[in-house]
Design an enzyme around this catalytic site. Structure first.
Site, mmCIF file in Angstrom:
data_model
loop_
_atom_site.group_PDB
_atom_site.id
_atom_site.type_symbol
_atom_site.label_atom_id
_atom_site.label_comp_id
_atom_site.label_asym_id
_atom_site.label_seq_id
_atom_site.Cartn_x
_atom_site.Cartn_y
_atom_site.Cartn_z
ATOM 1 N N GLU A 1 0.682 -1.390 0.011
ATOM 2 C CA GLU A 1 -0.265 -0.697 0.170
ATOM 3 C C GLU A 1 0.888 1.068 -0.148
ATOM 4 O O GLU A 1 0.417 2.270 -0.673
ATOM 5 C CB GLU A 1 -0.697 -0.193 1.290
ATOM 6 C CG GLU A 1 -2.209 -1.245 1.539
ATOM 7 C CD GLU A 1 -2.676 -1.300 -0.413
ATOM 8 O OE1 GLU A 1 -2.624 -0.399 -0.584
ATOM 9 O OE2 GLU A 1 -3.387 -2.396 -0.506
ATOM 10 N N ASP B 1 3.883 -4.815 -5.482
ATOM 11 C CA ASP B 1 3.496 -6.473 -5.049
ATOM 12 C C ASP B 1 5.161 -6.348 -4.606
ATOM 13 O O ASP B 1 5.974 -6.560 -3.873
ATOM 14 C CB ASP B 1 3.029 -7.244 -5.943
ATOM 15 C CG ASP B 1 1.831 -7.811 -5.113
ATOM 16 O OD1 ASP B 1 1.338 -7.423 -4.493
ATOM 17 O OD2 ASP B 1 1.305 -8.423 -6.552
#
Length: 242
Positions: A78, A142
């Protein structure tokens, strides 16, 4: 229903009369009962809710490599959304403003293209490739997430050498990367997979379990992966965005 609509409208109008304050979670993707986390560029912040801070993502007594490389990687994911292909177009105050230099943006896009090419070469189902252009932001996050998580784990183990031990014959680094892959375990129907590939910005779990690890140099060292092995990705195709 009309009363609910009126209440909601008046509540939103009332916000106009006072300073901006972020006081609520996303009403869909990060409700407390939803296993998820999310970045919001307009507030330059992210939300990690109650449902995801439970096993298998997190537990206070969980082995450190699993804590770091599951919930830690989610938090890192995030965070780096603020510097992906979309998040980087918002400044520190959450305003839609391109604050990068043209040279930095060009260099970043070149790194992002590696992720697009990698995903487009992945076969989700026979004859169905992953959607690199649609998934590039999630795939970039990711890579950022597991990279930050592993580096943070190394720092933690340096401060807590008593935890830098093998468990079930696996080193902390092995448990970290395996823990990440296990986190994406899923059982999905062919129909849902086809729908995800066609229209979801998130790639299928089978792709997320392995693809980001291929950009972490320590992953190759940990498992002795060499050129010619199925998980090998040439160094020039690995992302180094930050």
């Amino acid at each position: 229903m009309r009363n609910l609509g009126t209440f909601s409208l008046n509540r939103m109008l009332d916000k106009i009369t006072r300073p901006v304050e972020h006081e609520e979670f996303n009403t869909q993707s990060t409700l407390p009962i939803v296993i998820n986390a999310a970045y919001t560029p307009s507030i330059n912040g992210f939300e990690v809710n109650a449902a995801i801070t439970q096993p298998p993502a997190y537990s206070h007594d969980m082995d450190a490599p699993l804590r770091f490389c599951r919930i830690g990687a989610v938090i890192g994911h995030e965070m780096t959304h603020g510097f992906d292909s979309g998040g980087r177009r918002y400044d520190a105050e959450g305003n839609f403003r391109d604050w990068w230099t043209a040279e930095d943006a060009q260099a970043f896009d070149a790194e992002a293209q590696k992720l697009i090419d990698q995903a487009n070469a992945f076969e989700v189902l026979p004859g169905l490739q992953a959607n690199g252009e649609l998934n590039v932001r999630e795939n970039m996050a990711d890579v950022g997430g597991i990279t930050l998580a592993y580096e943070a784990l190394e720092d933690y183990l340096a401060e807590h050498p008593e935890e830098n031990v093998e468990i079930d014959g696996m080193s902390p680094a092995e448990r970290c990367f395996v823990g990440w892959a296990q986190f994406w375990t899923a059982k999905t129907s062919e129909q849902l997979l086809r729908m995800l590939v066609a229209g979801d910005g998130h790639p299928p779990s089978s792709y997320r379990a392995v693809s980001a690890l291929q950009h972490v140099d320590a992953f190759y060292d940990t498992f002795g992966i060499e050129e010619g092995d199925p998980m090998w990705l040439p160094p020039e195709k690995r992302v180094n965005a930050w």
